[in-house]
Every structure is written in C-alpha cells, then in structure tokens.
Design a protein around this motif. Structure first.
Motif: not given
Length: 109
Positions: A5, A16-21, A27, A29-30, A32-33
């Motif tokens: 970041v 513009d990054v996010w995580f998945y769980r 899960e 950690d990062l 992005w598109q």
C-alpha cells in the motif's frame, strides 16, 4: 501488505487493494485489479513451501472467472506452478503490483 500500500501511495497510484476471506477459512492477503483482471497475492512468513499455502489462491481461482494471476510470497525459493499461480521469494516480489507484469520480474533495466 502495508508495504505494498505504501509503495503504491508513494508512486502516486491509488492504493486500491483489498483482501478475501470466506466462511470456510479461505483467505488471500491482497487483491487488486489490472484492467478487468483480478490479481492476488498471499504472503507467508515461512521459508519452507507447503501446498497448504495455496488454499486461498486456489479457491479464489475457482470462484472468480476474471482471476488472472496469483502469487505466493514467502522467504523460500521461487518456482512456477500451473494454473496461473507463482511462488516468489519476498525479495523478488517487488514488482508485484505492476500492471501486466510478472511478479518479481524486473524490466531488464
């Protein structure tokens, strides 16, 4: 994660990054598109590779039709896996968020 970041922010790009769980404990950690493609990275503080490290990336690949590339970042040896997933040493992952680049690969400069 915060280093990615900060690197984006310091280069003048939107972080513009996010995580998945999910409810099953998968899960990543990062995320992005890059255009319409989804890129993902899982970060582990381990020097020995384990296939279990890829659990979240594999799940994401199965459920997201626009999943393009997944990378596991850890302190061990880099290697290529099939199905759009790579394993990189954290030192070689500096270019991970570069659009359309290969994680950890330099531009040859």
């Amino acid at each position: 994660v915060m280093e990615c970041v900060k690197a984006l922010y310091n280069s003048g790009k939107a972080a513009d990054v996010w995580f998945y769980r999910d409810s099953n404990g998968n899960e990543v950690d990062l995320l992005w598109q890059d255009g319409r493609k989804i890129m993902a990275a899982e970060i582990k503080a381990a020097s020995t590779f384990s296939m279990s490290f890829l659990k979240g990336l594999e799940r994401l690949r199965k459920i997201m039709p626009n999943f393009a590339r997944g990378t596991l970042i850890y302190t061990g040896e880099s290697m290529e896996l099939s199905q759009g997933i790579a394993v990189r040493n954290f030192i070689g992952a500096a270019g991970l968020l570069a659009p359309a680049g290969v994680p950890g690969e330099s531009t040859g400069q």
